[in-house]
Scaffold this active site. Structure first.
Site, mmCIF file in Angstrom:
data_model
loop_
_atom_site.group_PDB
_atom_site.id
_atom_site.type_symbol
_atom_site.label_atom_id
_atom_site.label_comp_id
_atom_site.label_asym_id
_atom_site.label_seq_id
_atom_site.Cartn_x
_atom_site.Cartn_y
_atom_site.Cartn_z
ATOM 1 N N TRP A 1 7.185 0.648 3.530
ATOM 2 C CA TRP A 1 7.410 0.688 2.255
ATOM 3 C C TRP A 1 9.161 1.692 2.575
ATOM 4 O O TRP A 1 9.773 2.105 1.653
ATOM 5 C CB TRP A 1 6.616 1.918 1.901
ATOM 6 C CG TRP A 1 6.721 4.054 2.481
ATOM 7 C CD1 TRP A 1 6.529 3.494 4.103
ATOM 8 C CD2 TRP A 1 7.451 4.668 2.821
ATOM 9 N NE1 TRP A 1 7.304 4.982 4.474
ATOM 10 C CE2 TRP A 1 7.191 5.704 3.099
ATOM 11 C CE3 TRP A 1 8.565 4.976 1.517
ATOM 12 C CZ2 TRP A 1 8.421 6.588 2.911
ATOM 13 C CZ3 TRP A 1 8.733 6.253 1.095
ATOM 14 C CH2 TRP A 1 8.629 7.428 1.772
ATOM 15 N N HIS B 1 0.861 -1.753 -0.246
ATOM 16 C CA HIS B 1 0.284 0.157 -0.032
ATOM 17 C C HIS B 1 0.948 1.191 0.024
ATOM 18 O O HIS B 1 0.392 2.167 -1.123
ATOM 19 C CB HIS B 1 -1.031 0.334 1.021
ATOM 20 C CG HIS B 1 -1.679 1.364 1.590
ATOM 21 N ND1 HIS B 1 -2.685 1.554 0.611
ATOM 22 C CD2 HIS B 1 -1.645 1.914 2.274
ATOM 23 C CE1 HIS B 1 -2.693 2.984 0.994
ATOM 24 N NE2 HIS B 1 -2.703 3.178 2.038
ATOM 25 N N TYR C 1 8.149 16.676 0.060
ATOM 26 C CA TYR C 1 7.938 17.510 -0.746
ATOM 27 C C TYR C 1 7.975 17.146 -2.009
ATOM 28 O O TYR C 1 7.247 17.762 -3.058
ATOM 29 C CB TYR C 1 9.044 18.617 -0.254
ATOM 30 C CG TYR C 1 9.735 18.768 1.501
ATOM 31 C CD1 TYR C 1 7.782 19.537 2.050
ATOM 32 C CD2 TYR C 1 10.182 18.561 1.653
ATOM 33 C CE1 TYR C 1 7.770 19.929 2.927
ATOM 34 C CE2 TYR C 1 10.288 18.251 3.139
ATOM 35 C CZ TYR C 1 8.745 18.841 4.303
ATOM 36 O OH TYR C 1 8.742 19.723 5.443
ATOM 37 N N ARG D 1 1.601 1.074 15.066
ATOM 38 C CA ARG D 1 1.267 1.084 13.479
ATOM 39 C C ARG D 1 1.486 -0.286 13.002
ATOM 40 O O ARG D 1 2.050 -1.070 14.545
ATOM 41 C CB ARG D 1 2.550 2.238 13.330
ATOM 42 C CG ARG D 1 1.935 3.341 12.519
ATOM 43 C CD ARG D 1 3.613 3.887 12.724
ATOM 44 N NE ARG D 1 3.275 4.012 10.669
ATOM 45 C CZ ARG D 1 3.998 4.705 10.049
ATOM 46 N NH1 ARG D 1 5.417 4.907 10.698
ATOM 47 N NH2 ARG D 1 4.256 4.478 8.685
ATOM 48 N N THR E 1 5.678 26.576 4.342
ATOM 49 C CA THR E 1 4.980 26.446 4.426
ATOM 50 C C THR E 1 3.576 26.345 4.985
ATOM 51 O O THR E 1 2.791 26.959 4.538
ATOM 52 C CB THR E 1 4.248 24.514 4.853
ATOM 53 O OG1 THR E 1 6.271 24.439 5.044
ATOM 54 C CG2 THR E 1 3.422 23.672 4.865
ATOM 55 N N LYS F 1 2.826 29.658 2.748
ATOM 56 C CA LYS F 1 1.442 29.478 1.164
ATOM 57 C C LYS F 1 0.140 29.319 1.707
ATOM 58 O O LYS F 1 -0.843 29.976 0.759
ATOM 59 C CB LYS F 1 1.771 27.393 0.840
ATOM 60 C CG LYS F 1 3.481 27.804 0.370
ATOM 61 C CD LYS F 1 3.836 26.793 -0.495
ATOM 62 C CE LYS F 1 4.767 27.129 -1.725
ATOM 63 N NZ LYS F 1 4.904 27.851 -2.448
ATOM 64 N N HIS G 1 12.639 12.142 3.448
ATOM 65 C CA HIS G 1 11.988 13.465 4.050
ATOM 66 C C HIS G 1 12.527 14.303 2.607
ATOM 67 O O HIS G 1 10.742 15.047 2.599
ATOM 68 C CB HIS G 1 12.953 14.074 5.481
ATOM 69 C CG HIS G 1 11.668 14.860 5.611
ATOM 70 N ND1 HIS G 1 10.276 14.943 6.096
ATOM 71 C CD2 HIS G 1 11.525 16.240 5.505
ATOM 72 C CE1 HIS G 1 9.872 15.386 6.789
ATOM 73 N NE2 HIS G 1 10.230 16.744 5.749
ATOM 74 N N ASP H 1 7.277 20.963 -26.834
ATOM 75 C CA ASP H 1 7.523 19.384 -26.260
ATOM 76 C C ASP H 1 8.741 19.623 -25.858
ATOM 77 O O ASP H 1 8.997 20.374 -24.769
ATOM 78 C CB ASP H 1 8.295 18.232 -27.531
ATOM 79 C CG ASP H 1 7.742 17.046 -26.845
ATOM 80 O OD1 ASP H 1 7.667 16.534 -25.543
ATOM 81 O OD2 ASP H 1 7.390 16.296 -27.485
ATOM 82 N N GLU I 1 12.235 13.500 -0.118
ATOM 83 C CA GLU I 1 10.491 12.239 -0.530
ATOM 84 C C GLU I 1 9.352 13.382 -0.812
ATOM 85 O O GLU I 1 8.482 13.531 -1.583
ATOM 86 C CB GLU I 1 10.544 11.069 -0.601
ATOM 87 C CG GLU I 1 9.423 10.732 -1.107
ATOM 88 C CD GLU I 1 9.388 10.493 -3.327
ATOM 89 O OE1 GLU I 1 10.742 10.190 -3.445
ATOM 90 O OE2 GLU I 1 8.650 9.873 -2.836
ATOM 91 N N HIS J 1 14.621 14.023 11.610
ATOM 92 C CA HIS J 1 13.267 13.685 13.409
ATOM 93 C C HIS J 1 12.525 12.406 12.581
ATOM 94 O O HIS J 1 11.436 12.399 13.665
ATOM 95 C CB HIS J 1 12.593 14.880 12.425
ATOM 96 C CG HIS J 1 11.517 15.002 11.551
ATOM 97 N ND1 HIS J 1 11.395 16.384 10.481
ATOM 98 C CD2 HIS J 1 10.942 14.852 10.933
ATOM 99 C CE1 HIS J 1 10.529 16.432 9.657
ATOM 100 N NE2 HIS J 1 10.637 15.227 9.338
ATOM 101 N N HIS J 2 12.473 12.362 12.273
ATOM 102 C CA HIS J 2 11.728 10.620 11.347
ATOM 103 C C HIS J 2 12.700 9.700 13.131
ATOM 104 O O HIS J 2 12.071 8.380 13.199
ATOM 105 C CB HIS J 2 12.349 10.069 9.872
ATOM 106 C CG HIS J 2 11.543 10.617 9.343
ATOM 107 N ND1 HIS J 2 10.082 10.326 8.803
ATOM 108 C CD2 HIS J 2 11.908 11.546 7.805
ATOM 109 C CE1 HIS J 2 9.666 11.664 7.954
ATOM 110 N NE2 HIS J 2 10.667 12.106 6.933
ATOM 111 N N SER K 1 -2.527 26.206 -6.811
ATOM 112 C CA SER K 1 -1.290 27.371 -7.099
ATOM 113 C C SER K 1 -2.673 27.714 -8.375
ATOM 114 O O SER K 1 -2.457 29.049 -8.837
ATOM 115 C CB SER K 1 -0.305 27.815 -7.236
ATOM 116 O OG SER K 1 -0.137 27.705 -5.397
ATOM 117 N N SER L 1 13.919 6.198 -13.407
ATOM 118 C CA SER L 1 12.662 6.648 -14.257
ATOM 119 C C SER L 1 12.786 7.834 -14.171
ATOM 120 O O SER L 1 12.403 9.018 -14.556
ATOM 121 C CB SER L 1 11.221 5.877 -14.461
ATOM 122 O OG SER L 1 10.413 6.715 -14.859
ATOM 123 N N SER L 2 12.353 8.097 -12.107
ATOM 124 C CA SER L 2 12.502 9.727 -12.009
ATOM 125 C C SER L 2 13.486 10.679 -11.688
ATOM 126 O O SER L 2 13.375 11.495 -12.772
ATOM 127 C CB SER L 2 12.195 9.574 -9.947
ATOM 128 O OG SER L 2 10.473 8.413 -10.193
#
Lengths: 105, 632, 228
Positions: free
Chosen positions: B142, B78, B260, B453, B331, B334, B256, B107, B258, B305-306, B271, B172-173
């Protein structure tokens, strides 16, 4: 980046072959000094050994990037594309070394 | 207000190609964007189905709906599916479709590399998803913490699929990111300065840098794991002196940023939506740009912080805590700017607008619970509990998914030439909104009551029963909501109301061309003189008295030349890239090459070498054929 | 400010070569790629340094190790050999810039009284071939080093030092290998149809990659080999 597009000819105002040779001599001399220092036990034991080796390595790094990768003469966009990631990469190395107690504040 | 004289056509005038082969060989950024959209939505449904199974198992105490082993595979897949196969590629669908249109290009910079990125994503996605059908799906979460994922604790092939699959998806990314960086820097139309770029393109620009800098650390971490699993190295072997935190640090150095990577494209999309439906320019454009860059930059300085719970020491905890609190500022800026954009605007509550407003509200809730985690003592209470699950679903579902839905409703008319049904859209929105809150809000409570969890079941009488049941009902609502959306999405392709070139009265370049756009996008490359070219065109005095919006003035009175936009590229003499399947072939080679490693698990060394070398030959041959043939 | 924001911009066929910054797309992409590679090697180097001195058994890089059976493993790094290979790679960077210069100088007439050095500077094939050869020599040194280490009892499985050392230098060696193949392709193109000033960019991009691989080695040489 701005629209002050340089023509390719201007963007590649390269130094001459003589400059490239001089750079190669400087790189060789620094490398010789680095290896020489490695074989002097008194120097290796000195607290200045690691910092001075790192400075010499950084100098070689900078010289190759500025002259051989001609970043010194190239568009500022390329400078930004390289230095930005380089700063983040350097900061990440330092942060990780700190977190694993390899260096301290 | 007068609308732009756009032809009311629902089919691409130059759409001469059809059939399966035309899709495999396409190099058109719009078709590739469409492929990304369909593929990512399919994976979104798979990831959602996995979530529904998880929630069914957790509906009541001591359920036996799935086994513990299956449950581990479900929550791992998931998370992996939603992050790497759904949300990132949904963002990529918009990068592909919108960036060239928004900057006035025909293009992307490297159209064939773009096709390559897509095919690697599709094949990599299939590679990592298929094993769940055979009960051998990845089961290490994950985040795949090593040493849990090393051979010692995960000896089956499950983790192999995860390690190799993520490695493939990373290619790919990265390939796509180099492409979009170059596109945004170098393919902007005349006058499209950086500070006139639409906000979606800006946020995408930041994301591409996050991608190229965040993916290398996880690539390295995965290479270590792969070598530990297949070649007996000792990177994560604690008995050999390895540090159990190495994986965690390398993973979160990627992980982290990731976060964002997942949220900034959605920020970009809303926006675009909010100014359009408030009929007002985006409030504080410059600050929005700077805060986006700031988020991207600070995003590399908060990863630990994780990991407060692992005990990094007071200094490290303090620094990462401070950095985390700091990143809340751009943040928050925004959020306030979006609210100020709507303030005193002529707000139209269309479906995309509702999703955009939902993002502001829901993301704020997730953002605030995020700031709670930035304090290490508080985090120690919350970490690894359902409170954290609630937090990141508010930012990822309430943020990314809401923003992506806003984008889909907003841009569907541009992509297909037809509107999504507004009534079904409203049903989808409200079911989705209620379902989301019903699913994730109770998790705050079960989390603070101590529910950990990743447990596959729990005993009654711990005060968690009601919250879990509510969450499960909420998930079922989300399933219904998504079914309504899918029905709407499929049905509107042929039966939706015809949309013109600029159905919403929006302001940016992508709306100046027909819907769907011709293959060459712009018959003539536009010259841009402000941030809101279409509003200027319709009513030159619309922003008198306001700030200049980056307008440098003195443009010539040259209106868009619509009449040329219904011709084919050939008739207009515009060279287009040749269709080619070489990138798809090279992508297949890459995936075959990586899959050869799987055979090492059964000591089939000869088979592994044959498959890997065969795949490498395909990749190199495909690349060679591709690089030596002309683009257009 | 009243304005018509979009003006027809008749760019004809020139659009394929026109870019916003006037720079070539491929060069922007290679610099972005190099930026990304900084982070790749940063992760690899960090891991090496984090695990430095953490190996539970030898052989060790800079110090002697005696195992339980009393067998003595000398410090394994061979500084003289690696210094030589470092020098070879540095010189390959010199050859690379001279190859780029040779391509740039094509088309400008050679002075009548040109000496051998001026003439030699005009030969792109000489310098491309030289760069590839020096790169291959570096790889030869690395192959020698790896086999010597394995013979002396250090494999990728032996300890943390073996795992991190072989992976880091192996990654770098893989980059050098790609570079050598790239240079050989360019040399082949040069021999078959000749590289001219219009191909400057193609050589420049290969050169940027090559020099970057060289600067990574400059860092590796100091941090892994010289600092103890």
């Amino acid at each position: 980046m701005s629209h002050d597009a340089k023509s390719p000819a201007q963007a590649h105002a390269h130094p001459t072959g003589a400059t490239y040779l001089k750079v190669a001599v400087i790189l060789t001399v620094i490398t010789i000094v680095e290896v020489w220092a490695y074989y002097i036990p008194a120097l290796v034991a000195s607290p200045l050994f690691n910092p001075s080796l790192i400075i010499m390595s950084a100098a070689k790094f900078a010289i190759v990037v500025l002259f051989y990768m001609h970043l010194k003469y190239d568009h500022k966009l390329f400078k930004a594309l390289f230095t930005g990631p380089l700063i983040i990469a350097g900061a990440t190395i330092l942060a990780l070394l700190f977190l694993f107690a390899k260096i301290s504040l | 207000m007068a609308t732009l004289a756009a032809p009311a056509c629902a089919t691409a005038p130059a759409s001469t190609q059809s059939g399966l082969w035309s899709w495999i060989a396409t190099t058109d950024h719009k078709r590739i964007g469409t492929l990304y959209l369909w593929t990512a939505l399919a994976f979104f449904l798979i990831g959602g189905l996995e979530a529904a199974l998880i929630r069914t198992q957790l509906a009541r105490p001591n359920m036996g709906f799935v086994s513990a082993e299956t449950y581990n595979q479900l929550f791992t897949m998931h998370g992996t599916t939603m992050v790497f196969l759904a949300v990132m590629p949904l963002s990529a669908a918009f990068f592909n479709y919108l960036i060239p249109l928004q900057i006035g290009a025909r293009d992307v910079a490297f159209p064939r590399l773009n096709a390559f990125s897509y095919w690697v994503y599709l094949l990599g996605g299939i590679f990592i998803t298929l094993p769940i059908l055979f009960q051998v799906a990845p089961d290490g979460g994950w985040f795949g913490y090593a040493p849990l994922t090393t051979n010692q604790f995960s000896s089956g092939p499950n983790i192999d699929f995860w390690v190799i699959g993520l490695q493939i998806l990373g290619v790919s990314s990265l390939a796509a990111a180099f492409n979009f960086i170059t596109t945004i820097i170098n393919l902007r139309a005349p006058g499209m300065t950086l500070m006139r770029m639409p906000m979606f393109t800006w946020m995408s620009f930041v994301v591409q840098f996050l991608l190229i800098l965040a993916f290398p650390p996880i690539t390295v971490a995965l290479v270590f794991l792969l070598m530990d699993r297949f070649f007996g190295t000792t990177f994560y072997a604690i008995a050999q002196g390895a540090d159990p935190l190495l994986w965690q640090h390398l993973f979160w150095v990627f992980g982290h940023p990731e976060v964002y990577i997942l949220i900034l494209p959605a920020f970009g999309l809303v926006s675009e939506v909010l100014p359009t439906f408030s009929k007002k320019p985006l409030f504080g454009y410059n600050v929005m740009v700077y805060s986006g860059i700031m988020i991207g930059f600070l995003g590399f300085g908060v990863w630990a912080h994780h990991m407060f719970a692992v005990g990094m020491g007071a200094v490290a905890d303090s620094i990462f805590s401070l950095m985390t609190m700091l990143i809340a500022i751009p943040t928050g800026v925004k959020i306030f700017n979006w609210i100020a954009t709507m303030w005193a605007g002529e707000v139209r509550f269309t479906v995309p607008m509702k999703f955009a407003i939902a993002l502001i509200a829901m993301f704020t809730i997730g953002g605030i619970s995020g700031v709670m985690h930035s304090s290490p003592p508080a985090d120690l209470q919350q970490t690894d509990s359902y409170f954290v699950v609630a937090h990141f679903h508010y930012v990822l579902f309430g943020g990314s998914i809401m923003g992506i839905f806003a984008g889909i409703y907003h841009y569907y008319p541009k992509i297909t030439g037809r509107f999504l049904n507004e009534r079904l859209g409203n049903v989808h929105f409200w079911l989705n909104f209620i379902g989301m809150n019903l699913t994730f809000f109770p998790m705050h409570f079960s989390g603070l009551l101590g529910m950990p969890r990743r447990i596959y079941t729990y005993d009654a009488g711990q005060g968690w029963d009601l919250f879990n049941l509510l969450a499960t009902y909420g998930t079922y609502l989300l399933v219904i909501a998504t079914a309504v959306f899918v029905w709407n999405f499929v049905r509107s392709r042929t039966r939706g109301a015809i949309a013109g070139g600029d159905p919403w009265g929006a302001a940016t370049l992508e709306w100046s061309i027909p819907s769907p756009p011709p293959e060459y996008n712009f018959a003539q490359i536009p010259t841009v003189t402000s941030r809101y070219p279409l509003w200027d065109l319709k009513d030159p005095s619309w922003h008198e008295g306001e700030d200049s919006h980056g307008d440098t003035g003195t443009p010539g009175p040259s209106p868009l030349r619509e009449e040329t936009e219904t011709h084919t590229a050939k008739a207009l003499g515009i060279p287009m890239p040749y269709p080619t399947a070489k990138p798809a072939f090279a992508a297949l080679g890459l995936v075959v090459m990586f899959s050869g490693l799987l055979f090492l698990r059964n000591d089939l060394f000869a088979v592994a070498m044959t498959v890997t070398l065969g795949g490498a030959a395909m990749l190199i041959g495909g690349l060679y054929a591709w690089l030596t043939s002309p683009l257009e | 400010m009243a304005s018509h924001a979009i003006a027809g911009h008749d760019d004809g066929h020139a659009h394929t070569h026109h870019t916003t910054t006037g720079l070539d797309n491929r060069k922007i992409a290679i610099w972005a790629f190099i930026g990304s590679e900084c982070m790749l090697f940063a992760s690899l180097i960090s891991t090496y340094l984090i695990y430095k001195g953490k190996s539970l058994v030898g052989p060790y890089p800079h110090t002697e190790y005696t195992d339980a059976a009393g067998k003595v493993f000398p410090a394994i790094l061979d500084i003289p050999v690696t210094s030589a290979s470092t020098f070879v790679l540095l010189m390959s960077s010199l050859a690379m810039v001279l190859a780029l210069q040779a391509v740039q100088l094509k088309g400008t007439p050679l002075p009548a009284n040109a000496g051998w050095w001026t003439r030699a500077q005009r030969s792109s094939q000489l310098w491309l071939g030289m760069t590839a050869l020096l790169g291959a020599t570096f790889l030869g040194f690395q192959a020698y080093e790896f086999t010597a280490f394995v013979r002396e009892g250090l494999t990728i499985k032996t300890n943390l030092f073996g795992s991190t050392f072989f992976t880091l230098t192996g990654f770098h060696g893989a980059h050098v290998t790609v570079g050598v193949l790239w240079l050989m392709s360019l040399l082949w193109i040069d021999r078959t149809r000749g590289l001219g000033p219009k191909d400057e960019l193609v050589v420049d991009i290969a050169a940027l990659y090559w020099h970057f691989v060289d600067v990574v080695w400059i860092v590796i040489f100091t941090l892994i080999y010289l600092i103890q």
